[in-house]
Structure formats: structure tokens, C-alpha cells
Design a protein around this motif. Structure first.
Motif, short mmCIF file in Angstrom:
data_model
loop_
_atom_site.label_atom_id
_atom_site.label_comp_id
_atom_site.label_asym_id
_atom_site.label_seq_id
_atom_site.Cartn_x
_atom_site.Cartn_y
_atom_site.Cartn_z
N VAL A 293 0.84 -1.20 0.00
CA VAL A 293 0.00 0.00 0.00
C VAL A 293 0.87 1.25 0.00
CG1 VAL A 293 -1.68 1.33 1.34
CG2 VAL A 293 -1.95 -1.15 1.10
N VAL A 294 1.93 1.25 0.80
CA VAL A 294 2.86 2.38 0.81
C VAL A 294 3.51 2.55 -0.56
CG1 VAL A 294 5.01 3.27 1.80
CG2 VAL A 294 3.29 2.22 3.29
N ALA A 295 3.93 1.43 -1.16
CA ALA A 295 4.56 1.49 -2.47
C ALA A 295 3.58 1.96 -3.54
CB ALA A 295 5.11 0.11 -2.83
N LEU A 296 2.32 1.58 -3.40
CA LEU A 296 1.30 2.01 -4.36
C LEU A 296 1.14 3.53 -4.33
CD1 LEU A 296 -1.12 1.56 -6.27
CD2 LEU A 296 -2.52 1.15 -4.24
N ILE A 297 1.14 4.10 -3.13
CA ILE A 297 0.88 5.53 -2.99
C ILE A 297 2.13 6.37 -3.27
CG2 ILE A 297 0.15 7.34 -1.39
CD1 ILE A 297 -1.53 5.23 0.05
N TRP A 298 3.25 5.98 -2.70
CA TRP A 298 4.46 6.81 -2.78
C TRP A 298 5.62 6.15 -3.54
CZ3 TRP A 298 2.12 6.49 2.29
CH2 TRP A 298 1.42 7.64 2.64
#
Length: 384
Positions: free
Chosen positions: A365-370
Motif C-alpha cells: 500500500v505504501v509502495a502504491l501511494i508513494w
């Protein structure tokens, strides 16, 4: 309201509804129950639930967190999953507008659901069902194909999805292979799988380093075919495969063979390919009596393992949907989160195992957003 705002609102409502179905998956998949029949019912009194009982979040709040019919408590996880899914879908629609990225936005929403459902099940059972991960890899490849046709540059095309899936599975399984080897104090496996398993994955690692990902995968599958024809395990010593891989990388760094970078890529991708073949084989080979009992031959003897194989397949799902660069960001976040929160989990619950799936999901999820901004910043830092 602008069309983009309307789509974000619609995505949030859709997420609430999908979150309600996600709760069905979280309950039924570990128990090998049909996800469609029978219709939704209370797990305590078995009373069939009506439409008024299934309104996301609102039904739980109006009933005070208890069943309408038997007054048994309903876990707070139900509205939490619904709210998280609604919020997640809305954020994805805002960051990846469907009018711009097309089917790719729907693919990311599907990925979010797979991650949330897999994490919840992993927290309960220490397992991540194949029914989520293996079809999830296939769906990631399909959405990669659609991304390529639509020209969505921020998401992987079909080739990028294939590369991401192979490297995702390969990187996690390589960590497992060497970690397990250390846990066994460099002794050979006592219970190798027939016809395909960790020995074939190790063989794929060294073969892929020298021959490339597809030939390396072929060597691992050929070894499984030999085992099947012989009706027994033809042992492939790990001092030869894993030790040989370490020696190969030393030689590659000295300029021998394809070079260390290509050797690492080939080894990981080949190991990922063999892992996915093994995953599909054992999924299809699951015995009906094991499904009915809710087990998967868990009582059979096994060798020490550094990581669950479900995590390997979940990494393949993440790589297929997000590509290999975002996958690396997800893995770094997962390792740091697991190191910090996992130690606290072990201390509080006195467990000797860390549920790594939720940390992988958090990293994704972190990689998806940032992730894309971080990758771009890293490239600029290196002048690439």
C-alpha cells in the motif's frame, strides 16, 4: 460535482460493498467453505441474514455489534474491513483516476482487496489461501495486458507484470531458501517434496543464474518430471545448488559469465517461475479429504522454514500488479515494519513466528501511494 469527484464517491461506496463480501472471504476461505452458498448467516445461531442485516457499517452500528437473532457479539473487524475497503477504493480512485488510467484503477482496487483479505486470514491462521494468491497472480497479468493496451505508463504492462511476479516470488523464496539452510545448520532437507518443491526451486536458482530465467525455470520443472518418472525424490544437494549460486555470484562479480547483475536477475526470476509452478501443482493436487478437514497435510513432518510459502505467492501478486520497482519498495517497508512491529508482536504474544503477510500488504500500500516518487527520486540521486 466534477466527474472525478463523483467517481471517487462511487468508488468509496463500491468499496464498502466489496468490504462486506471481503468479510465473507475472510471467514469462509480458511474453512474451505463455498463463498456463495449458503447465503450469509450468523456463525453462532446459523440464522440467515436479511438485506437489512448486511448494510455495510450501518447494520453493525444499529445492532450494537450483536446478532439481531441470537444477540451473540459480532467482531468489530467486520465494520473495520468495510471502512478500510471503502477508504482504500476512494483513495485509489483519487490517485489513479479511472478516466485516465482505465482498467488499471480497477486492478489496483482488486489488489487492495486481495491484500486486506490475505492479511486478515494470515493474522487468524498463519496461512494465506492459494485461492487468493494464485488467481491473484493471473489477474495481475491480465491487468498488465490491459495497462499495456491503454498505454498506462505508471502501471506495469504485461511484460512488466510477468517480470514483477517472477522477481517477487523469486526474491522471497531465495530469502527463504538461504534462511532455512542456515536454520538447518547447512544440513540437507530431511523431507523433500515429491515431485516438486524447494529442491527444484534451489536448482532453478543456480540454473537461472547461468542460463537465464526461462531456461532456469525449465531445469527446475525438468527435475520435477524426473522425480515423477522415478516415483521418488532424486536428491539435488543444497551445497551444490545454494552453495553453487554463491560461488557463481562471486565469479560473476569478477567478470565471468553473464555478469553478477544479470545472474542475480536470472536466478531470482527462475526461482520465482519454479515456485509458481510448484504452487499451482500443489494447489491442484490438494486432496478432497484435506479440504473437508480444513487441513493441508499440516501434520506431516517438515523441515525448518524461514518464511511461509504463502508470503512467496503474495509477493508474486504484488509484483504482478505494481511491477518490480514498487515491489522492492514494498519489501523494504515490510522488512522494517516486520523488524519493529514483529518484535513487539513476539514479545506481547510470546509467539515464535511472525505473520509476514500483513507487513507485505502494508508495504504494498505504501509502495502504491508513494513508491513511484521514491523510485524516481532514487534514480535522480544516482543520475539515471
Amino acid at each position: 460535482m466534477t466527474p472525478d469527484v463523483l467517481i471517487v464517491i462511487f468508488a468509496g461506496v463500491l468499496g464498502l460493498l466489496v468490504g462486506s463480501f471481503s468479510n465473507v472471504l475472510i471467514w469462509r476461505l480458511p474453512r474451505r467453505e463455498n463463498i456463495a452458498f449458503p447465503p450469509s448467516h450468523c456463525p453462532h445461531c446459523d440464522h440467515r441474514l436479511g438485506v437489512i442485516d448486511l448494510v455495510p457499517v450501518a447494520s453493525w452500528l444499529s445492532l450494537g455489534g450483536k446478532c439481531r437473532y441470537c444477540r451473540a457479539p459480532i467482531k468489530a473487524r467486520y465494520p473495520v474491513v468495510e471502512l478500510l475497503t471503502g477508504l482504500g477504493y476512494a483513495v485509489i480512485a483519487m490517485l489513479f483516476p479511472p478516466l485516465t488510467v482505465g482498467w488499471g484503477a480497477l486492478g489496483l482496487m482488486l489488489l487492495f482487496t486481495l491484500l486486506l483479505v490475505g492479511s486478515a486470514i494470515d493474522l487468524d491462521t498463519f496461512t494465506i489461501p492459494d485461492e487468493l494468491t494464485l488467481p491473484g497472480v493471473a489477474l495481475g497479468l491480465i491487468f498488465g495486458f490491459l495497462n499495456g493496451r491503454a498505454g498506462v505508463g505508471t502501471l506495469p504492462d504485461f511484460a512488466g507484470a510477468v517480470q514483477g511476479a517472477l522477481l517477487g516470488a523469486g526474491l522471497l523464496v531465495a530469502i527463504n531458501q538461504f534462511g532455512s539452510w542456515v536454520l538447518r545448520r547447512f544440513r540437507e532437507r530431511s523431507y523433500p517434496e515429491l515431485p516438486i518443491g524447494y529442491q527444484q526451486i534451489s536448482l532453478g536458482l543456480i540454473a537461472g543464474a547461468w542460463l537465464g530465467p526461462w531456461w532456469g525455470t525449465g531445469v527446475g520443472v525438468l527435475s520435477a518430471a524426473v522425480n515423477m518418472a522415478a516415483g521418488r525424490v532424486i536428491r539435488v544437494p543444497e551445497w551444490l545448488t545454494l552453495g553453487g549460486l554463491l560461488l557463481s555470484l562471486v565469479l560473476g562479480s569478477a567478470g565471468t559469465g553473464p555478469g553478477m547483475i544479470l545472474m542475480v536477475q536470472g536466478a531470482l526470476a527462475a526461482a520465482g517461475g519454479v515456485s509458481l509452478v510448484a504452487g499451482v501443482y500443489w494447489w491442484l493436487r490438494r486432496e478432497p479429504e484435506d479440504e473437508a478437514a480444513g487441513t493441508d497435510s499440516a501434520e506431516e513432518p517438515y523441515d525448518a522454514s524461514a518464511m511461509g510459502f504463502g508470503d512467496v505467492k503474495l509477493a508474486a501478486v504484488i509484483g504482478a500488479f505494481l511491477g518490480w520497482e514498487r515491489l522492492l519498495v514494498a519489501l523494504v517497508i515490510a522488512v522494517f515494519a516486520g523488524a519493529i512491529l514483529g518484535v513487539a508482536q513476539l514479545a506481547m504474544k510470546r509467539e515464535n513466528r511472525v505473520k509476514f503477510g500483513p507487513y507485505l500488504a502494508l508495504g504494498a500500500v505504501v509502495a502504491l501511494i508513494w513508491g513511484q516518487q521514491w523510485v524516481s527520486g532514487y534514480r535522480q540521486l544516482l543520475g539515471l
